[in-house]
Design a protein around this motif. Structure first.
Motif, short mmCIF file in Angstrom:
data_model
loop_
_atom_site.label_atom_id
_atom_site.label_comp_id
_atom_site.label_asym_id
_atom_site.label_seq_id
_atom_site.Cartn_x
_atom_site.Cartn_y
_atom_site.Cartn_z
N UNK A 1 -9.20 -3.11 1.81
CA UNK A 1 -7.97 -2.76 1.10
C UNK A 1 -8.15 -1.49 0.28
N UNK A 2 -9.27 -1.40 -0.42
CA UNK A 2 -9.51 -0.24 -1.28
C UNK A 2 -9.66 1.03 -0.45
N UNK A 3 -10.28 0.92 0.70
CA UNK A 3 -10.43 2.09 1.58
C UNK A 3 -9.08 2.56 2.09
N UNK A 4 -8.25 1.60 2.53
CA UNK A 4 -6.92 1.95 3.04
C UNK A 4 -6.05 2.49 1.91
N UNK A 5 -6.17 1.89 0.73
CA UNK A 5 -5.41 2.36 -0.43
C UNK A 5 -5.77 3.81 -0.74
N UNK A 6 -7.07 4.14 -0.69
CA UNK A 6 -7.50 5.51 -0.93
C UNK A 6 -6.96 6.46 0.11
N UNK B 1 5.63 -2.42 -6.72
CA UNK B 1 4.93 -2.77 -5.48
C UNK B 1 3.58 -3.42 -5.71
N UNK B 2 3.05 -3.30 -6.92
CA UNK B 2 1.70 -3.78 -7.18
C UNK B 2 1.71 -5.06 -8.02
N UNK B 3 0.66 -5.84 -7.85
CA UNK B 3 0.44 -7.04 -8.66
C UNK B 3 -1.03 -7.09 -9.01
N UNK B 4 -1.33 -7.17 -10.29
CA UNK B 4 -2.73 -7.26 -10.71
C UNK B 4 -3.22 -8.70 -10.54
N UNK B 5 -4.23 -8.87 -9.71
CA UNK B 5 -4.80 -10.19 -9.47
C UNK B 5 -6.05 -10.43 -10.32
N UNK B 6 -6.56 -9.35 -10.90
CA UNK B 6 -7.80 -9.45 -11.67
C UNK B 6 -7.63 -8.69 -12.98
N UNK B 7 -8.52 -8.95 -13.91
CA UNK B 7 -8.57 -8.19 -15.15
C UNK B 7 -10.03 -7.91 -15.49
N UNK B 8 -10.24 -7.20 -16.58
CA UNK B 8 -11.60 -6.81 -16.94
C UNK B 8 -12.52 -8.00 -17.12
N UNK B 9 -12.00 -9.05 -17.76
CA UNK B 9 -12.84 -10.23 -18.00
C UNK B 9 -13.23 -10.91 -16.70
N UNK C 1 0.83 -1.20 0.00
CA UNK C 1 0.00 0.00 0.00
C UNK C 1 0.87 1.27 0.00
N UNK C 2 1.97 1.23 0.75
CA UNK C 2 2.88 2.38 0.76
C UNK C 2 3.53 2.54 -0.61
N UNK C 3 3.96 1.41 -1.20
CA UNK C 3 4.55 1.48 -2.54
C UNK C 3 3.57 2.01 -3.56
N UNK C 4 2.33 1.56 -3.47
CA UNK C 4 1.29 2.05 -4.38
C UNK C 4 1.08 3.55 -4.20
N UNK C 5 1.08 4.03 -2.95
CA UNK C 5 0.84 5.45 -2.66
C UNK C 5 1.92 6.35 -3.25
N UNK C 6 3.11 5.81 -3.47
CA UNK C 6 4.17 6.61 -4.07
C UNK C 6 3.82 7.02 -5.50
N UNK C 7 2.95 6.24 -6.13
CA UNK C 7 2.48 6.64 -7.45
C UNK C 7 1.68 7.93 -7.37
N UNK C 8 0.80 8.04 -6.37
CA UNK C 8 0.02 9.26 -6.17
C UNK C 8 0.92 10.42 -5.76
N UNK C 9 1.90 10.13 -4.91
CA UNK C 9 2.88 11.14 -4.52
C UNK C 9 3.54 11.74 -5.76
N UNK C 10 3.95 10.87 -6.67
CA UNK C 10 4.65 11.31 -7.88
C UNK C 10 3.74 12.10 -8.80
N UNK C 11 2.54 11.58 -9.04
CA UNK C 11 1.61 12.27 -9.94
C UNK C 11 1.26 13.65 -9.42
#
Length: 292
Positions: free
Chosen positions: A142-147, A200-208, A10-20
């Motif tokens: 997870x989504x709430x904490x990620x936000x 830091x992220x791994x996609x576990x799902x896709x659109x399908x 979650x911290x690694x993911x948040x660095x994306x928002x930090x950068x943007x």
């Protein structure tokens, strides 16, 4: 549903928002940079920056369509973070390297670099990054904490750029070379942050898969989706609110520096305005948070 993401992820993911947010706040200083450092007319620059945002808004819709149809071993959205790491650094710096040529040449350079930055960097980074919240976990917790992590990261990076950039760049000399240097530092940090978010992220799902599990009802063509959007009165209201909010934000960000320079007589005092704004935002978030 149980949590699927660790705090480290979650911290690694948040660095994306930090950068943007860091590069976005950096771009909010462009009006001042172009008029006071490069020497271009304020009215002309304002028109160019507005048109750039309008064109970029159309690119956002197209990028969502592209992400839905991206297929790679890294997933749908995640690979875009990797692909944008170097372009983010290069184009962020190029925006500030306005050559000392004719006024027409400067205008052409500003238009081209701004369009490239927003359409070829910000849009292909921000849209996939936003999609990761749905593609990495189905856990509501997870989504709430990620936000929350993303909001904090955005607040911190925005605060640093808003408060510190102008005083620091003027301490270094205040010329175009100093702007380029400091913008390069922010661009490098942001590029590294985007790369860390990718790692830091791994996609576990896709659109399908999300379709099969009912989170996505169906996929529409770009044209059909656009027609549905513009026939939805609630979306139009949201769009107009967001549009005028961004105009207000842009005006506030730009006018603060001019106010500090021409009313207070010291542009470095813009950091005080930035600090007051951030404290007010923090007060509102803490005071008016929902209670359950």
């Amino acid at each position: 549903m149980e949590r699927e993401l660790t705090t480290r992820q979650l911290i690694g993911d948040a660095l994306g928002q930090f950068s943007l947010n860091a590069v976005t706040m950096l771009m909010s200083l462009l009006m001042f940079f172009y008029t006071e450092v490069v020497g271009v007319s304020a009215g002309l620059i304002g028109t160019i920056l507005l048109l750039t945002k309008v064109i970029d808004s159309a690119a956002d819709i197209g990028m969502g369509y592209i992400v839905d149809r991206t297929r790679s071993k890294h997933g749908q959205a995640r690979p875009w973070l990797l692909w944008m790491t170097i372009p983010m650094f290069v184009l962020t710096v190029l925006v500030f390297i306005v050559p000392n040529i004719s006024d027409g040449g400067k205008i052409a350079y500003i238009v081209i670099t701004n369009l490239l930055f927003y359409i070829c960097v910000i849009t292909p980074t921000s849209i996939p990054y936003a999609s990761l919240m749905a593609l990495t976990t189905r856990s509501n917790e997870d989504r709430s904490i990620m936000g929350l992590f993303r909001a904090v990261a955005s607040f911190v990076s925005g605060g640093v750029v808003t408060i510190a950039f102008i005083p620091v760049v003027n301490m270094l000399g205040g010329g175009q070379k100093e702007w380029i240097f400091l913008a390069s530092v922010i661009a490098l940090i942001s590029s590294v942050g985007i790369f860390i978010a990718y790692k830091s992220t791994r996609e576990k799902y896709n659109t399908e898969q999300l379709k099969e599990e009912g989170e996505i009802k169906k996929t529409l063509s770009l044209l059909t989706g656009a027609k549905l959007l513009f026939s939805n009165k609630y979306w139009l209201v949201t769009f107009l609110v967001g549009f005028f909010t961004n105009i207000s934000f842009g005006m506030a960000s730009s006018s603060g520096m001019y106010y500090a320079k021409y009313i207070w007589g010291n542009v470095n005092l813009v950091g005080i305005l930035g600090a007051i704004t951030l404290l007010l935002n923090l007060f509102c978030v803490c005071h008016f948070r929902p209670y359950y």
